[in-house]
Each structure stands twice: as structure tokens, then as C-alpha cells.
Motif scaffolding. Structure first.
Motif: not given
Length: 111
Positions: A32-37, A99-101, A105-109
Motif C-alpha cells: 500500500i502506498d505511504l499516503v494511504n498508510l 490509514m485511509s479507508r 479495506m485492502a489490508l482487511g483491517y
């Protein structure tokens, strides 16, 4: 002489372009990119030198130097940028809540 509004617009445009560049820097472990993280806390520029204030997901992150190199390479693509300084901070501490939404979602958190 540029008006105050024009100067603010130029700063906002540059900040947006820097964030766009950083959104292409993908954490090799999390994919995942640093901004969304939520790792980028701030960007500033003085005399062509960008200072990136950021954190890492954990102290002693084994890929911190790789990420720093990727950030430098990405931002140096912008014509206004002559050099990049990276300031790692630990306060406020990073958590998955930053993290962004999309990233959650991408990481299943689901916390």
C-alpha cells in the motif's frame, strides 16, 4: 507581484503534486502506498529543499532506508525539488487508525 491567493494556490498545487508522487511509493511489505498508510505527516519546502515529516509502522523498521530512497527518487522528479530531507518522528505514534479507508479495506483491517 503574485497575490496572496495565487501564492496559496501555488503552494496547494505543489503540495498536491508532492502527495501524488508519494502515492506512488509503495511499501514493499504491505503493498500500500505511504499516503494511504497514513505515514506522511507533513511536507514543506524551502529553497527547493523538501522536508518530509513522516513516521514508520514500527521502530526499527527493516525497510526504512529503502522507503527513504524511494521517497527521495519520487519527489526529485518534480522540477521545483532540488533535494529531499526526511524527518522521522514517533509522535504522534502511527496506528492502523491513521490509514485511509482504502488501505484498511485492502489490508482487511476492521478495527
Amino acid at each position: 507581484m503574485a497575490s496572496e491567493t495565487e501564492e496559496k494556490d501555488a503552494v496547494t498545487d505543489l503540495q498536491d503534486r508532492m502527495l501524488d508522487q508519494l502515492s506512488n511509493v509503495i511499501d514493499p511489505e504491505l503493498r500500500i502506498d505511504l499516503v494511504n498508510l497514513g505515514l506522511i505527516y507533513g511536507l514543506s519546502m524551502t529553497d527547493g529543499v523538501v522536508t518530509v515529516t513522516m513516521t514508520l509502522t514500527m521502530v526499527g523498521c527493516p525497510i526504512s532506508q529503502v522507503l527513504q530512497n524511494m521517497i527521495e527518487t519520487s519527489l526529485e522528479k518534480l522540477p521545483e525539488v532540488n533535494d529531499v530531507k526526511i524527518k522521522i518522528v514517533w509522535e504522534p505514534a502511527w496506528s492502523p487508525a491513521k490509514m485511509s479507508r482504502y488501505a484498511r479495506m485492502a489490508l482487511g483491517y476492521h478495527g
